[in-house]
Write an enzyme that holds these catalytic residues in place. Structure first.
Site, PDB file in Angstrom:
ATOM      1  N   GLY A  53      14.198  -7.569  -3.864  1.00  0.00           N
ATOM      2  CA  GLY A  53      13.151  -8.545  -4.130  1.00  0.00           C
ATOM      3  C   GLY A  53      12.167  -8.104  -5.174  1.00  0.00           C
ATOM      4  O   GLY A  53      10.961  -8.352  -5.059  1.00  0.00           O
ATOM      5  N   ASN A  55      12.006  -8.845  -8.550  1.00  0.00           N
ATOM      6  CA  ASN A  55      11.912  -9.574  -9.817  1.00  0.00           C
ATOM      7  C   ASN A  55      10.527 -10.165 -10.059  1.00  0.00           C
ATOM      8  O   ASN A  55      10.274 -10.761 -11.102  1.00  0.00           O
ATOM      9  CB  ASN A  55      12.989 -10.664  -9.912  1.00  0.00           C
ATOM     10  CG  ASN A  55      12.915 -11.659  -8.759  1.00  0.00           C
ATOM     11  OD1 ASN A  55      11.869 -11.848  -8.148  1.00  0.00           O
ATOM     12  ND2 ASN A  55      14.042 -12.283  -8.460  1.00  0.00           N
ATOM     13  N   ILE A  58       4.876  -7.750  -5.825  1.00  0.00           N
ATOM     14  CA  ILE A  58       4.721  -6.342  -5.455  1.00  0.00           C
ATOM     15  C   ILE A  58       5.969  -5.541  -5.793  1.00  0.00           C
ATOM     16  O   ILE A  58       5.887  -4.413  -6.285  1.00  0.00           O
ATOM     17  CB  ILE A  58       4.399  -6.230  -3.947  1.00  0.00           C
ATOM     18  CG1 ILE A  58       3.062  -6.924  -3.648  1.00  0.00           C
ATOM     19  CG2 ILE A  58       4.344  -4.771  -3.514  1.00  0.00           C
ATOM     20  CD1 ILE A  58       2.766  -7.070  -2.160  1.00  0.00           C
ATOM     21  N   SER A 182       4.210  -5.159   7.303  1.00  0.00           N
ATOM     22  CA  SER A 182       2.942  -5.872   7.120  1.00  0.00           C
ATOM     23  C   SER A 182       2.040  -5.612   8.314  1.00  0.00           C
ATOM     24  O   SER A 182       2.518  -5.382   9.437  1.00  0.00           O
ATOM     25  CB  SER A 182       3.205  -7.376   6.985  1.00  0.00           C
ATOM     26  OG  SER A 182       2.002  -8.109   7.078  1.00  0.00           O
ATOM     27  N   TYR A 207       7.281 -14.678  11.176  1.00  0.00           N
ATOM     28  CA  TYR A 207       7.035 -13.638  10.172  1.00  0.00           C
ATOM     29  C   TYR A 207       6.596 -12.340  10.849  1.00  0.00           C
ATOM     30  O   TYR A 207       7.093 -11.256  10.504  1.00  0.00           O
ATOM     31  CB  TYR A 207       5.974 -14.118   9.191  1.00  0.00           C
ATOM     32  CG  TYR A 207       5.707 -13.154   8.068  1.00  0.00           C
ATOM     33  CD1 TYR A 207       6.630 -12.978   7.048  1.00  0.00           C
ATOM     34  CD2 TYR A 207       4.526 -12.408   8.025  1.00  0.00           C
ATOM     35  CE1 TYR A 207       6.386 -12.092   6.012  1.00  0.00           C
ATOM     36  CE2 TYR A 207       4.277 -11.527   6.994  1.00  0.00           C
ATOM     37  CZ  TYR A 207       5.211 -11.372   5.990  1.00  0.00           C
ATOM     38  OH  TYR A 207       4.970 -10.480   4.972  1.00  0.00           O
TER      39      TYR A 207
END
Length: 327
Positions: A53, A55, A58, A182, A207
């Site tokens: 991830g 591209n 962060i 997270s 999440y």
């Protein structure tokens, strides 16, 4: 009388707005003064790093910094156009031509298998694996593998990817595995026996559950790998990234304003990941959760017992859904 009420309301609204923006400015100043930056100067010229991830956001800032330190960096992402643009931007910014794109769609376990097979065939080492990619979204969406999409992209697929690349990681030790989790993991309501997501839950809990699984994965895997492989998780901080694009109207305008003007930048949020990937002082630190470059406390429920249970159930779920890929 009516005019007096109107003027009172306008005055009150102005006072509230001024107070609101004053608070935002104070928060921004506090964050600027209290956001540590990774200061280690270690070069990574002989290292190979995979950042999922990466591209944009962060992950992009992480990949760019590691490329600037000389690493061979693999951008592992779903969107080819955006990823190739990211590769070009990083090469131009760093002068390091060893930045490459490899397609990886974490919502498809078949894509994870294809990526890992290709990587294991064409790369001789993997010094740092950074499981950075994350997803959130409304609704109860199942992937083609029959797993709730948020849990698959954020937890199950990264666990599968890590296992498939583990021999290469062990063969490259001292090496590192990093799970970008997270602080949201503190509000989880995880059911370790329902990792596939049979029971629908709200968007925040989905999440949070996936993020606590990142912390638990690092804790469990750290006990399974040989000495010389450090496995840790982290909270990067909050910044404006694609992850928050699902905020509905009319809250999106206010939400995006705060994210853009008050919260950390993606570069600031990348610092703990960079620290975990580079710092020589962390070579033997494993099974920990980091925040702002330091070991931090996790939710009290994050125990060895829960970590082992979630990891075992995750591996069982992966094996069940990937039997067709085995020879």
């Amino acid at each position: 009388m009516i005019l007096s009420i109107i003027f009172f309301l306008i005055k009150s609204l102005c006072c509230i707005s001024i107070a609101f923006f004053a608070v935002l400015i104070l928060i921004k100043i506090w964050l600027k003064l209290n956001t540590p930056m990774c200061t280690c100067k270690v070069r990574l010229d002989e290292k190979t790093v995979v950042v999922t991830g990466s591209n944009m956001g962060i992950g992009f800032e992480t990949a760019k910094t590691l490329a600037r330190r000389g690493a061979r960096v693999v951008i592992a992402s779903r969107n080819e156009v955006r990823s190739r643009a990211a590769v070009e931007a990083i090469i131009e910014a760093t002068g390091n031509p060893r930045v490459e794109y490899k397609p990886l769609d974490l919502s498809k376990l078949s894509s994870v298998k294809q990526f890992a097979d290709d990587f294991n065939k064409h790369y001789d080492r993997l010094d740092v694996l950074i499981n950075n990619a994350a997803f959130n979204g409304f609704g109860h969406v199942k992937t083609e593998d029959g797993i709730e999409k948020v849990m698959q992209v954020n937890h199950v697929a990264p666990a599968y990817l890590t296992n498939l690349l583990l021999d290469k990681i062990v063969g490259s030790k001292p090496s590192r595995i990093i799970f970008v989790s997270s602080g949201a993991h503190n509000t989880h309501a995880i059911d370790p026996d329902d990792l596939e997501g049979r029971k629908p839950v709200n968007i925040w809990t989905k999440y949070s559950n996936s993020k606590v699984c990142n912390v638990l994965s690092a804790k469990a895997l750290a006990k399974c790998v040989p000495e010389g492989v450090a496995v840790n998780s982290l909270h990067p901080g909050v910044a404006k990234t694609e992850l928050y694009d699902m905020v509905p109207w009319p809250l999106d305008a206010l939400f995006n304003f705060v994210l853009e003007n008050v919260c950390k930048t993606p570069e600031e949020c990348a610092q703990t990941t960079i620290h975990l990937a580079c710092s020589p002082h962390l070579e033997r630190v494993t099974g920990q959760y980091f925040n702002d470059l330091e070991v931090d406390k996790t939710h009290p429920s994050v125990t060895d017992e829960l970590a082992d249970r979630v990891w075992e159930n995750t591996i069982a779920l992966i094996e069940d859904r990937t039997r067709r890929y085995k020879n």
